[in-house]
Motif scaffolding. Structure first.
Motif, PDB file in Angstrom:
ATOM      1  N   ARG A 257       0.832  -1.222   0.000  1.00 20.42           N
ATOM      2  CA  ARG A 257       0.000   0.000   0.000  1.00 20.42           C
ATOM      3  C   ARG A 257       0.859   1.260   0.000  1.00 20.42           C
ATOM      4  O   ARG A 257       0.452   2.299  -0.496  1.00 20.42           O
ATOM      5  CB  ARG A 257      -0.907   0.001   1.237  1.00 20.42           C
ATOM      6  CG  ARG A 257      -2.028  -0.999   1.122  1.00 20.42           C
ATOM      7  CD  ARG A 257      -2.736  -1.228   2.452  1.00 20.42           C
ATOM      8  NE  ARG A 257      -3.599  -2.391   2.344  1.00 20.42           N
ATOM      9  CZ  ARG A 257      -3.965  -3.164   3.356  1.00 20.42           C
ATOM     10  NH1 ARG A 257      -3.549  -2.908   4.583  1.00 20.42           N
ATOM     11  NH2 ARG A 257      -4.757  -4.192   3.158  1.00 20.42           N
ATOM     12  N   SER A 331      -2.466   2.978   4.840  1.00 22.59           N
ATOM     13  CA  SER A 331      -3.905   2.938   4.541  1.00 22.59           C
ATOM     14  C   SER A 331      -4.385   4.300   4.046  1.00 22.59           C
ATOM     15  O   SER A 331      -5.139   4.396   3.071  1.00 22.59           O
ATOM     16  CB  SER A 331      -4.705   2.535   5.789  1.00 22.59           C
ATOM     17  OG  SER A 331      -4.325   1.252   6.215  1.00 22.59           O
ATOM     18  N   LYS A 334      -3.165   4.917   0.512  1.00 25.08           N
ATOM     19  CA  LYS A 334      -3.893   4.121  -0.496  1.00 25.08           C
ATOM     20  C   LYS A 334      -5.316   4.672  -0.708  1.00 25.08           C
ATOM     21  O   LYS A 334      -5.784   4.792  -1.839  1.00 25.08           O
ATOM     22  CB  LYS A 334      -3.895   2.653  -0.058  1.00 25.08           C
ATOM     23  CG  LYS A 334      -5.163   1.892  -0.301  1.00 25.08           C
ATOM     24  CD  LYS A 334      -5.162   0.941  -1.485  1.00 25.08           C
ATOM     25  CE  LYS A 334      -6.572   0.771  -2.016  1.00 25.08           C
ATOM     26  NZ  LYS A 334      -6.879  -0.384  -2.739  1.00 25.08           N
ATOM     27  N   SER A 377      -5.028  -4.498  -3.045  1.00 22.66           N
ATOM     28  CA  SER A 377      -4.366  -4.176  -1.765  1.00 22.66           C
ATOM     29  C   SER A 377      -5.366  -3.873  -0.668  1.00 22.66           C
ATOM     30  O   SER A 377      -5.065  -3.098   0.247  1.00 22.66           O
ATOM     31  CB  SER A 377      -3.433  -2.962  -1.900  1.00 22.66           C
ATOM     32  OG  SER A 377      -2.340  -3.261  -2.662  1.00 22.66           O
ATOM     33  N   THR A 380     -10.961   0.176  -0.552  1.00 20.25           N
ATOM     34  CA  THR A 380     -10.908   1.417   0.237  1.00 20.25           C
ATOM     35  C   THR A 380     -11.875   1.337   1.425  1.00 20.25           C
ATOM     36  O   THR A 380     -11.622   1.939   2.466  1.00 20.25           O
ATOM     37  CB  THR A 380     -11.220   2.647  -0.645  1.00 20.25           C
ATOM     38  OG1 THR A 380     -12.364   2.353  -1.443  1.00 20.25           O
ATOM     39  CG2 THR A 380     -10.064   3.004  -1.546  1.00 20.25           C
ATOM     40  N   LEU A 383      -9.978  -0.462   4.096  1.00 22.02           N
ATOM     41  CA  LEU A 383      -8.918   0.390   4.645  1.00 22.02           C
ATOM     42  C   LEU A 383      -9.495   1.482   5.540  1.00 22.02           C
ATOM     43  O   LEU A 383      -8.865   1.890   6.520  1.00 22.02           O
ATOM     44  CB  LEU A 383      -8.081   0.987   3.508  1.00 22.02           C
ATOM     45  CG  LEU A 383      -7.291  -0.072   2.746  1.00 22.02           C
ATOM     46  CD1 LEU A 383      -6.413   0.548   1.688  1.00 22.02           C
ATOM     47  CD2 LEU A 383      -6.423  -0.881   3.684  1.00 22.02           C
TER      48      LEU A 383
END
Ligand SMILES: Cc1cc2nc3c(=O)[nH]c(=O)nc-3n(C[C@H](O)[C@H](O)[C@H](O)COP(=O)(O)OP(=O)(O)OC[C@H]3O[C@@H](n4cnc5c(N)ncnc54)[C@H](O)[C@@H]3O)c2cc1C
Length: 394
Positions: A257, A331, A334, A377, A380, A383
């Motif tokens: 990330r 996080s 990203k 990854s 969202t 995250l």
């Protein structure tokens, strides 16, 4: 000055210098050396620019993050980020730069950090010279965001070998990989604590690599599934130790990330540059459209997003250096970059009017390419859960 201080200083300098020479040189090289990509996406087919991949390997891009003792360049984090940013700016093939970042950040970092000397000696030379591809395989048809609920199993046999069964899905490089770093449960009753990681050569009996999956964007990245049917793995295929899979995966995801979006930051800068040039050149109502506040403010929003995401990316790399706050910083980087990739691509499309909508001008390609960033990854949404936990609200 300690190594940590030197790394932090280099990152600070890189962060405040939008025209850093390392980034500019990488962008200039990519713009001339990586040319083959324009044709393939328009075909709506997944055609990977393998010659461009090799050119990147010859240039040493694959070696950037690998320590010198393992045959890499041992570049500092600032050089790595600046180079990836520059590639993203200079090379229009976002599928290639994503594939590149994905391999050097996810698979190679996993090997350098967690493999034994023998495992590294077997796999790293081919990965670094661009002749081998590696997939990192966690996702399955029934376990995505809830990754540790995976169904793949690796049963240990009395002779110390493992028998691997399972289906891994939506893998970058899946259909063409030579090596798969596969996560599977060695103790299903232990949940996440029973997950282990294995280095699986793709030429073993029982490995089935699926066809290339066509997708909305980053069409030039090879992408698809791998199935394991009673694949017998030697005991030295185990990475680290049994039960370490979940912690390996979490550590690698934080790194991923923090670095994998660097090419997209470069691509956002290119998008802003191209949109600005168009706004100054295109005239409507007797003046360049840039003179309309609605248009200039759209460019300002793109500029703000680019700089904001860039700062968060370098901030995450700093957390990687200090070893503090990496999960939160990565996080945030990203989430911001994934969301900004969509918002700025929509702004760029609108700014170009109909040219932004039709395929031939490739403005819409940037938007299609950006959508994957919301998902890989960790989505969202997931995250945001991590950030909320850091805030202590959930
Ligand atoms: C371009 C690309 C490359 C990829 N490369 C790889 C790879 O190399 N290796 C690999 O293993 N995987 C890879 N993946 C797969 C990716 O990791 C998964 O798609 C991702 O983790 C989401 O899983 P899923 O698709 O099953 O969606 P799901 O987990 O089913 O999610 C569906 C929706 O539910 C939401 N959701 C789910 N759980 C929660 C929650 N707890 N809180 C809030 N919302 C939630 C999600 O945000 C999403 O909107 C890649 C995916 C893409 C798009």
């Amino acid at each position: 000055m300690t190594n940590t201080d030197a790394e932090l200083l280099a990152l600070t300098r890189a962060m405040i210098d939008l025209d850093h020479s390392v980034k500019r040189e990488a962008a200039e090289w990519a713009a001339t050396a990586l040319g083959g990509a324009d044709l393939v996406d328009a075909d709506h087919r997944s055609v990977f620019a393998v010659d461009d991949w090799r050119r990147c390997a010859d240039r040493g891009i694959h070696r950037l993050m690998v320590p010198k003792e393992y045959g890499g360049l041992g570049a500092d984090r600032a050089t790595t980020l600046l180079t990836l940013e520059g590639l993203g700016y200079g090379c229009k093939d976002n599928g290639l730069t994503f594939a590149l970042a994905s391999q050097i950040v996810s698979s190679q970092v996993t090997l350098t950090r967690f493999a034994t000397d023998e495992q590294r000696e077997r796999w790293l030379p081919g990965l670094l010279d661009g002749s081998l591809f590696a997939a990192l395989a966690m996702t399955e048809p029934d376990s995505g965001s809830d990754a540790f609920s995976l169904r793949a199993t690796a049963e240990k046999q009395p002779d110390g070998t493992y028998v691997l069964n399972g289906h891994k899905a939506y893998l970058t490089f899946g259909p063409v990989a030579d090596l798969c770093i596969a996560f599977a449960s060695t103790r299903p009753e232990a949940g996440g604590w029973g997950i282990s990681a294995f280095l699986v050569p793709m030429d073993l009996p029982g490995v089935v690599q699926g066809p290339l999956r066509e997708k909305m964007g980053m069409r030039t990245t090879p992408f698809g599934d791998i199935e394991f049917h009673d694949v017998v793995l030697a005991s030295d295929a185990l990475l680290s130790r049994e039960g370490a899979g979940a912690s390996i995966f979490s550590a690698v995801l934080d790194i991923e990330r923090a670095y994998v979006f660097a090419p997209q930051i470069g691509a956002m800068e290119r998008q802003l540059h191209d949109a600005t040039a168009y706004a100054l050149e295109r005239e409507q109502g007797g003046q360049p459209i840039a003179r309309y506040q609605a248009v200039s403010h759209r460019l300002v929003a793109m500029k703000e997003r680019h700089e904001h995401c860039r700062l968060l990316l370098y901030r995450a790399a700093m957390a990687d250096v200090t070893g503090r706050g990496m999960s939160l910083a990565a996080s945030l980087a990203k989430i911001a970059t994934a969301d900004a990739g969509i918002a700025s691509s929509v702004d760029a499309a609108l700014l170009h009017g109909a040219k932004g909508y039709v395929s031939e001008f490739e403005i819409e390609r940037q938007l299609r390419d950006a959508v994957g960033g919301l998902v890989y990854s960790g989505t969202t949404d997931v995250l945001r859960n991590i950030v909320a936990r850091h805030l202590g609200v959930v």
